[in-house]
Design an enzyme around this catalytic site. Structure first.
Site, PDB file in Angstrom:
ATOM      1  CD  GLU A 136      -8.954  -0.593   0.515  1.00  0.00           C
ATOM      2  OE1 GLU A 136      -7.984  -0.886  -0.222  1.00  0.00           O
ATOM      3  OE2 GLU A 136      -8.894  -0.633   1.742  1.00  0.00           O
ATOM      4  N   GLY A 151      -4.398  -3.784   5.924  1.00  0.00           N
ATOM      5  CA  GLY A 151      -3.400  -3.508   6.957  1.00  0.00           C
ATOM      6  C   GLY A 151      -3.698  -2.210   7.670  1.00  0.00           C
ATOM      7  CG  ASP A 172      -7.809   2.585   0.240  1.00  0.00           C
ATOM      8  OD1 ASP A 172      -8.977   3.029   0.281  1.00  0.00           O
ATOM      9  OD2 ASP A 172      -7.235   2.102   1.241  1.00  0.00           O
ATOM     10  CG  ASP A 208     -10.763  -0.409   4.699  1.00  0.00           C
ATOM     11  OD1 ASP A 208     -11.134  -0.784   5.818  1.00  0.00           O
ATOM     12  OD2 ASP A 208      -9.646   0.111   4.513  1.00  0.00           O
ATOM     13  CE  LYS A 233      -7.622  -1.865   6.501  1.00  0.00           C
ATOM     14  NZ  LYS A 233      -7.738  -0.390   6.499  1.00  0.00           N
ATOM     15  CE  LYS A 236      -4.763   0.198   0.350  1.00  0.00           C
ATOM     16  NZ  LYS A 236      -5.507  -0.534   1.393  1.00  0.00           N
ATOM     17  CB  SER A 255      -0.896  -0.018   1.241  1.00  0.00           C
ATOM     18  OG  SER A 255      -1.646   1.170   1.325  1.00  0.00           O
ATOM     19  CE  LYS A 291      -4.093   4.035   1.952  1.00  0.00           C
ATOM     20  NZ  LYS A 291      -5.355   3.569   2.566  1.00  0.00           N
TER      21      LYS A 291
HETATM   22  O1  OSB Z   1      -7.309   2.234   4.228  1.00  0.00           O
HETATM   23  O2  OSB Z   1      -6.263   0.410   4.104  1.00  0.00           O
HETATM   24  C1  OSB Z   1      -6.365   1.539   4.588  1.00  0.00           C
HETATM   25  C2  OSB Z   1      -3.363   2.355   6.819  1.00  0.00           C
HETATM   26  C3  OSB Z   1      -3.990   2.994   7.856  1.00  0.00           C
HETATM   27  C4  OSB Z   1      -5.346   3.206   7.804  1.00  0.00           C
HETATM   28  C5  OSB Z   1      -6.086   2.750   6.709  1.00  0.00           C
HETATM   29  C6  OSB Z   1      -5.466   2.076   5.672  1.00  0.00           C
HETATM   30  C7  OSB Z   1      -4.072   1.901   5.714  1.00  0.00           C
HETATM   31  C8  OSB Z   1      -3.305   1.282   4.641  1.00  0.00           C
HETATM   32  C9  OSB Z   1      -1.942   0.746   5.003  1.00  0.00           C
HETATM   33  O3  OSB Z   1      -3.650   1.236   3.484  1.00  0.00           O
HETATM   34  C10 OSB Z   1      -1.838  -0.719   4.863  1.00  0.00           C
HETATM   35  C11 OSB Z   1      -0.582  -1.230   5.523  1.00  0.00           C
HETATM   36  O4  OSB Z   1       0.458  -1.244   4.875  1.00  0.00           O
HETATM   37  O5  OSB Z   1      -0.645  -1.630   6.714  1.00  0.00           O
HETATM   38 MG    MG Z   2      -8.525   1.095   2.929  1.00  0.00          MG
END
Ligand code: OSB
Ligand code: MG
Length: 380
Positions: free
Chosen positions: A217, A294, A192, A242, A266, A165, A139, A167
């Site tokens: 996402e 994550g 995402d 999510d 999660k 992934k 991510s 953001k």
């Molecule tokens: O939206 O998936 C998410 C991290 C913190 C809060 C929300 C998200 C995330 C990540 C990081 O996308 C995923 C990771 O590498 O742990």
């Molecule tokens: Mg997410």
């Protein structure tokens, strides 16, 4: 299987610093406090869980402070000294408290670890996981420019990650995805949005359809499953939820409405490993793929994610990158490592990693032990 009885729970609040800031549509993470929950049973076996929270309530309503408060005043008093026949039962023991899923998950996952260790089985085996290794994705936070993002993606592709992934947020979306796709026409790629859009953006989001993304996402509100169903009818890119999914019931309703075609599970967000397994099974029975998200976890949460991902319907690589992508030094031994995008599922008892007590001491800012069921609040 032998039941467990928890005689003491130690709450270790640690301060963790990420190796690099991580930016999403709702803010930037750099330092965070996390509570590492150590549940100790009558025979002295320690099991570990963690609050997958940060210091601010921006991803969801919980923070590390609220999670510790809920654990101390409500959740731990309810489970301590009780005979727990199976960790699948813990979820229902905690439903008297509404929501606060991450707090619940922290103690629930610790009990899974104790139970697995007591019965001398690996956590993945205990939950009937079938995979011996898992595929991993990365991510990537929002970067300053599309060019910087392309650079990062290049590094991670080189390292072997099986899914990238990215953001996105309004103002940092189409240009970024376009640049990555032009540079890497064939990589498994997804976006995402962390709830940054509304249905007014449908035409804008439709433009993502040309990039052959695996999914988008959580494009819409964190508490929505209605508008997502409308959006999914309008766009070709599969929607993955999510933030909107906190329980088996939420998942059932989202699938029924057609709000998504994929679910990111999660453990913290859904209140534990038990509920994660139930959502996995529901999705499997409905032909809906899942993957493990994550929350920038320490090694403890990471270990639970790996065990969960060993279940068969986790067919899409998760966000469980190796320890070195988050921390200079993780609190578990050995650290989580990856080889060409593959992480081995642990075979030792419980989560299969040891907590580095010395490292833990160094990082601890607050420590509290709970040994009684006494609570300042009357419980139902
Ligand atoms: O939206 O998936 C998410 C991290 C913190 C809060 C929300 C998200 C995330 C990540 C990081 O996308 C995923 C990771 O590498 O742990
Ligand atoms: Mg997410």
């Amino acid at each position: 299987m032998k039941p467990v009885q928890i005689k003491e729970v130690v709450l270790h609040t640690v301060k963790m610093k990420l190796i690099a800031p991580f930016t999403t549509s709702f803010g930037t993470f750099q330092e965070k406090h996390v509570c590492l929950v150590e549940a100790i049973d009558e025979s002295g076996i320690s099991g570990w869980g963690e609050t997958t929270t940060s210091d601010e309530p921006y991803y969801n309503e919980e923070t590390t402070h609220t999670a510790v408060y809920m654990l101390k005043d409500f959740l731990i008093p309810r489970i301590i000294h009780k005979t727990i026949e199976h960790p699948l039962d813990v979820h229902d023991m905690l439903t008297f408290v509404r929501r606060n899923q991450i707090a619940k998950s922290a103690i629930e996952t610790a009990i899974w670890d104790v139970f697995a260790k007591k019965n001398n089985v690996a956590l993945s085996e205990l939950i009937d996981g079938t995979k011996t290794e898992i595929e991993v994705g990365k991510s990537i936070g929002i970067q300053a420019t599309p060019g910087k993002l392309v650079e990062k993606v290049g590094e991670y592709v080189e390292e072997g990650f099986r899914k990238l992934k990215v953001k996105i947020a309004p103002g940092a979306d189409l240009d970024y995805i376009d640049a990555v796709r032009k540079a890497f026409p064939d990589i498994p790629l997804m976006a995402d949005a962390n709830s940054a859009y509304t249905l007014n953006d449908v035409d804008h989001l439709k433009q993502l359809d040309q990039y052959n993304l695996m999914m988008i996402e959580q494009p819409l509100a964190h508490d929505d499953i209605i508008d997502h169903a409308t959006l999914q009818k309008e766009i070709q890119t599969p929607v993955c939820l999510d933030e909107s999914i906190h329980s088996l019931e939420d998942a059932r309703k989202a699938l029924q409405l057609g709000s998504c075609r994929i679910i990111n599970i999660k453990i913290g967000r859904v209140g534990g490993l038990g509920e994660s397994i139930r959502i996995h099974d529901l999705c499997r029975d409905n032909g809906v793929p899942v993957w493990c998200g994550g929350m920038l976890e320490t090694g403890i949460g990471r270990a639970h994610n790996i065990a969960l991902t060993s279940l068969s319907n986790f067919t899409i690589p998760g966000d469980t990158a190796p320890s070195s992508h988050y921390w200079d030094e993780d609190i578990i031994e050995p650290e989580v490592t990856m080889d060409h995008g593959i992480i081995q599922v642990q075979t030792g008892p419980g989560i299969g990693f040891d907590v580095n007590r010395e490292k833990l001491e160094q990082l601890t800012v607050e420590k509290e032990s709970i040994t009684t069921a006494v609570t300042p609040h009357p419980m139902p």
